[in-house]
Design a protein around this motif. Structure first.
Motif, PDB file in Angstrom:
ATOM      1  N   ALA A  10      56.355 -58.398 -25.425  1.00  0.00           N
ATOM      2  CA  ALA A  10      56.300 -58.715 -23.987  1.00  0.00           C
ATOM      3  C   ALA A  10      56.196 -57.272 -23.303  1.00  0.00           C
ATOM      4  O   ALA A  10      56.657 -56.291 -23.835  1.00  0.00           O
ATOM      5  N   TRP A  11      55.396 -57.494 -22.215  1.00  0.00           N
ATOM      6  CA  TRP A  11      55.098 -56.234 -21.371  1.00  0.00           C
ATOM      7  C   TRP A  11      54.699 -56.594 -19.693  1.00  0.00           C
ATOM      8  O   TRP A  11      54.477 -57.652 -19.843  1.00  0.00           O
ATOM      9  N   GLY A  12      54.527 -55.640 -19.084  1.00  0.00           N
ATOM     10  CA  GLY A  12      54.101 -56.063 -17.843  1.00  0.00           C
ATOM     11  C   GLY A  12      54.596 -55.090 -16.754  1.00  0.00           C
ATOM     12  O   GLY A  12      55.425 -54.380 -16.680  1.00  0.00           O
ATOM     13  N   ASN A  13      54.120 -55.684 -15.374  1.00  0.00           N
ATOM     14  CA  ASN A  13      54.506 -55.238 -14.122  1.00  0.00           C
ATOM     15  C   ASN A  13      55.945 -54.682 -13.820  1.00  0.00           C
ATOM     16  O   ASN A  13      56.317 -53.834 -13.437  1.00  0.00           O
ATOM     17  N   PHE A  14      56.675 -55.936 -14.342  1.00  0.00           N
ATOM     18  CA  PHE A  14      58.032 -55.915 -13.857  1.00  0.00           C
ATOM     19  C   PHE A  14      58.684 -54.847 -14.509  1.00  0.00           C
ATOM     20  O   PHE A  14      59.576 -53.817 -13.704  1.00  0.00           O
ATOM     21  N   ILE A  15      58.710 -54.677 -15.692  1.00  0.00           N
ATOM     22  CA  ILE A  15      59.696 -53.149 -16.298  1.00  0.00           C
ATOM     23  C   ILE A  15      58.786 -51.908 -15.806  1.00  0.00           C
ATOM     24  O   ILE A  15      59.556 -51.266 -15.824  1.00  0.00           O
ATOM     25  N   ASN A  16      57.746 -51.989 -15.620  1.00  0.00           N
ATOM     26  CA  ASN A  16      56.991 -50.778 -15.485  1.00  0.00           C
ATOM     27  C   ASN A  16      57.351 -50.226 -13.835  1.00  0.00           C
ATOM     28  O   ASN A  16      57.892 -49.381 -13.466  1.00  0.00           O
ATOM     29  N   GLU A  17      57.252 -51.548 -13.010  1.00  0.00           N
ATOM     30  CA  GLU A  17      57.440 -51.030 -11.211  1.00  0.00           C
ATOM     31  C   GLU A  17      59.007 -50.747 -11.142  1.00  0.00           C
ATOM     32  O   GLU A  17      59.433 -50.053 -10.464  1.00  0.00           O
ATOM     33  N   THR A  18      60.041 -51.404 -12.109  1.00  0.00           N
ATOM     34  CA  THR A  18      61.348 -51.185 -11.754  1.00  0.00           C
ATOM     35  C   THR A  18      61.922 -50.133 -12.398  1.00  0.00           C
ATOM     36  O   THR A  18      63.219 -49.754 -12.315  1.00  0.00           O
ATOM     37  N   GLY A  19      61.196 -49.434 -13.465  1.00  0.00           N
ATOM     38  CA  GLY A  19      61.627 -48.277 -14.312  1.00  0.00           C
ATOM     39  C   GLY A  19      62.357 -48.756 -15.536  1.00  0.00           C
ATOM     40  O   GLY A  19      62.944 -48.040 -16.213  1.00  0.00           O
ATOM     41  N   LEU A  20      62.500 -50.328 -15.759  1.00  0.00           N
ATOM     42  CA  LEU A  20      63.600 -50.361 -16.778  1.00  0.00           C
ATOM     43  C   LEU A  20      62.553 -50.145 -18.291  1.00  0.00           C
ATOM     44  O   LEU A  20      63.261 -50.069 -19.380  1.00  0.00           O
ATOM     45  N   ASP A  21      61.219 -49.582 -18.399  1.00  0.00           N
ATOM     46  CA  ASP A  21      60.716 -49.329 -19.491  1.00  0.00           C
ATOM     47  C   ASP A  21      61.230 -48.107 -19.918  1.00  0.00           C
ATOM     48  O   ASP A  21      60.744 -47.372 -21.039  1.00  0.00           O
ATOM     49  N   LYS A  22      61.954 -47.408 -19.303  1.00  0.00           N
ATOM     50  CA  LYS A  22      62.668 -45.973 -19.494  1.00  0.00           C
ATOM     51  C   LYS A  22      64.278 -45.949 -19.549  1.00  0.00           C
ATOM     52  O   LYS A  22      64.828 -44.954 -19.269  1.00  0.00           O
ATOM     53  N   LEU A  23      64.768 -47.217 -19.511  1.00  0.00           N
ATOM     54  CA  LEU A  23      66.325 -47.394 -19.796  1.00  0.00           C
ATOM     55  C   LEU A  23      66.770 -46.207 -20.999  1.00  0.00           C
ATOM     56  O   LEU A  23      66.156 -46.234 -21.995  1.00  0.00           O
ATOM     57  N   PRO A  24      67.618 -45.731 -20.697  1.00  0.00           N
ATOM     58  CA  PRO A  24      68.224 -44.699 -21.709  1.00  0.00           C
ATOM     59  C   PRO A  24      68.756 -45.324 -22.963  1.00  0.00           C
ATOM     60  O   PRO A  24      68.596 -44.734 -23.932  1.00  0.00           O
ATOM     61  N   GLU A  25      69.044 -46.695 -22.686  1.00  0.00           N
ATOM     62  CA  GLU A  25      69.576 -47.325 -23.731  1.00  0.00           C
ATOM     63  C   GLU A  25      68.328 -47.662 -24.783  1.00  0.00           C
ATOM     64  O   GLU A  25      68.704 -47.656 -26.212  1.00  0.00           O
ATOM     65  N   HIS A 132      53.000 -65.052 -11.829  1.00  0.00           N
ATOM     66  CA  HIS A 132      53.247 -64.102 -10.765  1.00  0.00           C
ATOM     67  C   HIS A 132      52.555 -62.420 -11.143  1.00  0.00           C
ATOM     68  O   HIS A 132      52.867 -61.639 -10.384  1.00  0.00           O
ATOM     69  N   GLY A 133      51.948 -62.694 -12.200  1.00  0.00           N
ATOM     70  CA  GLY A 133      51.572 -61.373 -12.782  1.00  0.00           C
ATOM     71  C   GLY A 133      52.407 -60.386 -13.217  1.00  0.00           C
ATOM     72  O   GLY A 133      52.270 -59.005 -13.204  1.00  0.00           O
ATOM     73  N   GLN A 134      53.730 -60.723 -13.495  1.00  0.00           N
ATOM     74  CA  GLN A 134      54.771 -59.773 -13.629  1.00  0.00           C
ATOM     75  C   GLN A 134      55.035 -59.695 -15.220  1.00  0.00           C
ATOM     76  O   GLN A 134      55.499 -58.733 -15.403  1.00  0.00           O
ATOM     77  N   TRP A 135      54.668 -60.582 -16.036  1.00  0.00           N
ATOM     78  CA  TRP A 135      55.066 -60.660 -17.444  1.00  0.00           C
ATOM     79  C   TRP A 135      53.743 -61.132 -18.146  1.00  0.00           C
ATOM     80  O   TRP A 135      53.230 -61.906 -17.996  1.00  0.00           O
ATOM     81  N   ASP A 136      53.249 -60.184 -19.479  1.00  0.00           N
ATOM     82  CA  ASP A 136      52.573 -60.865 -20.202  1.00  0.00           C
ATOM     83  C   ASP A 136      53.262 -60.976 -21.514  1.00  0.00           C
ATOM     84  O   ASP A 136      54.270 -60.208 -21.890  1.00  0.00           O
ATOM     85  N   LEU A 137      52.949 -62.018 -22.535  1.00  0.00           N
ATOM     86  CA  LEU A 137      53.334 -61.957 -23.737  1.00  0.00           C
ATOM     87  C   LEU A 137      52.421 -62.291 -24.724  1.00  0.00           C
ATOM     88  O   LEU A 137      51.437 -62.713 -24.300  1.00  0.00           O
TER      89      LEU A 137
END
Length: 144
Positions: A10-25, A132-137
């Motif tokens: 899974a990937w998409g605009n949602f995690i990129n735009e919210t910065g969740l793709d760089k979570l310290p976890e 809504h163009g936020q997620w791709d799988l």
């Protein structure tokens, strides 16, 4: 037993735009080694939770895409490019995970004959995109 393993990403605009793709976890050594999965309330497709195998997720680094398990520690510049969702490695289980998302009112367009592989690994089998163009799988068949 399948001929080759399958993976669901899974990937998409949602995690990129919210910065969740760089979570310290994502840099947690236990997660990178695959000792446990990541369950984080912030990582959802709308309200449907995602269970993420960080060790097999693909990190976008200056040197290209690298699986989490191949990073002792992420370099200074990194982001998770493709989340590998937890499955048992079969096509049926990958599709089951997507069906669970749809049961949680996630509306997805499905393409069983995509013209290209959007991932840097495997052979694409099926792709989905939320309305809504936020997620791709995508389910990919991995090499033997």
């Amino acid at each position: 037993m399948p001929d080759a393993p399958y993976a669901l990403f899974a990937w998409g605009n949602f995690i990129n735009e919210t910065g969740l793709d760089k979570l310290p976890e994502f840099a947690d050594p236990e997660l990178l080694r695959g000792e446990r999965l990541l369950d984080d309330d912030r990582l959802t497709v709308y309200e449907a939770p995602l269970r993420i195998d960080v060790s097999r997720s693909l990190f976008d680094t200056p040197g290209g895409y690298v699986a989490g398990r191949d990073l002792a520690t992420p370099p200074v510049r990194w982001r998770v490019g493709y989340l590998r969702l937890a499955t048992d490695g079969t096509l049926d289980d990958a599709v089951r995970v997507v069906e669970q998302l749809e049961e949680n009112d996630v509306e997805l367009d499905r393409d069983d004959c995509p013209g290209r592989n959007p991932l840097p690994v495997g052979e694409v089998v099926t792709v989905w995109e939320d309305l809504h163009g936020q997620w791709d799988l995508a389910v990919v068949r991995l090499p033997d």
